[in-house]
Design an enzyme around this catalytic site. Sequence first.
Site, PDB file in Angstrom:
ATOM      1  N   TYR A   1      60.937 182.219 -16.819  1.00 44.12           N
ATOM      2  CA  TYR A   1      61.428 181.035 -16.109  1.00 44.12           C
ATOM      3  C   TYR A   1      61.343 181.244 -14.596  1.00 44.12           C
ATOM      4  O   TYR A   1      61.170 180.289 -13.833  1.00 44.12           O
ATOM      5  CB  TYR A   1      62.856 180.712 -16.546  1.00 44.12           C
ATOM      6  CG  TYR A   1      63.248 179.278 -16.294  1.00 44.12           C
ATOM      7  CD1 TYR A   1      62.508 178.229 -16.843  1.00 44.12           C
ATOM      8  CD2 TYR A   1      64.351 178.962 -15.522  1.00 44.12           C
ATOM      9  CE1 TYR A   1      62.857 176.907 -16.625  1.00 44.12           C
ATOM     10  CE2 TYR A   1      64.717 177.642 -15.293  1.00 44.12           C
ATOM     11  CZ  TYR A   1      63.966 176.626 -15.843  1.00 44.12           C
ATOM     12  OH  TYR A   1      64.326 175.319 -15.613  1.00 44.12           O
TER      13      TYR A   1
ATOM     14  N   LYS B   1      66.771 175.749  -9.991  1.00 41.54           N
ATOM     15  CA  LYS B   1      67.795 175.064 -10.777  1.00 41.54           C
ATOM     16  C   LYS B   1      69.196 175.505 -10.365  1.00 41.54           C
ATOM     17  O   LYS B   1      70.145 174.707 -10.411  1.00 41.54           O
ATOM     18  CB  LYS B   1      67.570 175.311 -12.268  1.00 41.54           C
ATOM     19  CG  LYS B   1      66.299 174.686 -12.831  1.00 41.54           C
ATOM     20  CD  LYS B   1      66.295 173.168 -12.727  1.00 41.54           C
ATOM     21  CE  LYS B   1      65.118 172.555 -13.474  1.00 41.54           C
ATOM     22  NZ  LYS B   1      65.050 171.090 -13.324  1.00 41.54           N
TER      23      LYS B   1
END
Length: 261
Positions: free
Chosen positions: A162, A169
């Site tokens: 990720y 995020k």
Amino acid sequence: MSIPAVQAKLLEGKKGLIVGIANDRSIAWGCARAFRAFGADLAITYLNDKARAHVEPLATELEAPIFLPLDMAVPGQVEAAFENIAATWGKLDFVVHSIAFSPRDTLAGRVTDAPRDGFLTTMEISCWSFLRMAQLAEPLMKDGGTLFTMTYYGSERVVKNYNIMGVAKAALESAVRYMAAELGPKGIRVHAISPGPLATRAASGIPEFDALLAKAKSKAPARELVSIDDVGAATAFLAHDAARLITGQVLYIDGGYHIID
């Protein structure tokens, strides 16, 4: 999952903008379908001419009176979208921000090695774009409203592959809290929606994503994967007046996966 007919008009009269539909597997599409089922009128955007062919039939299905391009990388397009909404409706009740992007070389590499340009692009499209949309939506939310963005568990835990998106995020979730505090006195609520892993077009860029899906299904207490309709129904509820005192939240819709070590 379907929206019971008895609930179909809970958001009747509400006007909302949905940003981020790419196709019929998009989280934004699940949200748009739920909002429309609850009776809301929708403005739908598409990224570019190539995407339009996939999104326009969906906008037609939603009976969207506003359908226009919105690419954060194109100067003036986001402003034009809100000007169109102001001219057409004169108000806005909710915004669903479901866009994120990182250049492939930046996303695939180590966070430590992130090039400056790639990092800035990632943050601009994945985080700052939500701030900008909130700024433009604020004057249209005269009677309050709700702002939604999409996040993921990789914001708070290190999730393999990720990478830099997890950093973006985390910033996005922090922005949600600050925005909720700043806009709350005007009756504007702000939320980050955190679905479990979903087989979307955006997720296809993450290496070994199938393994992540299998892990989520086997470890989540519910023992099943979330669907875009699950996400849509929960998001639509938060736009209802019954949720008027819920704000600043990261809402996990993942079968409980985030509570498991």
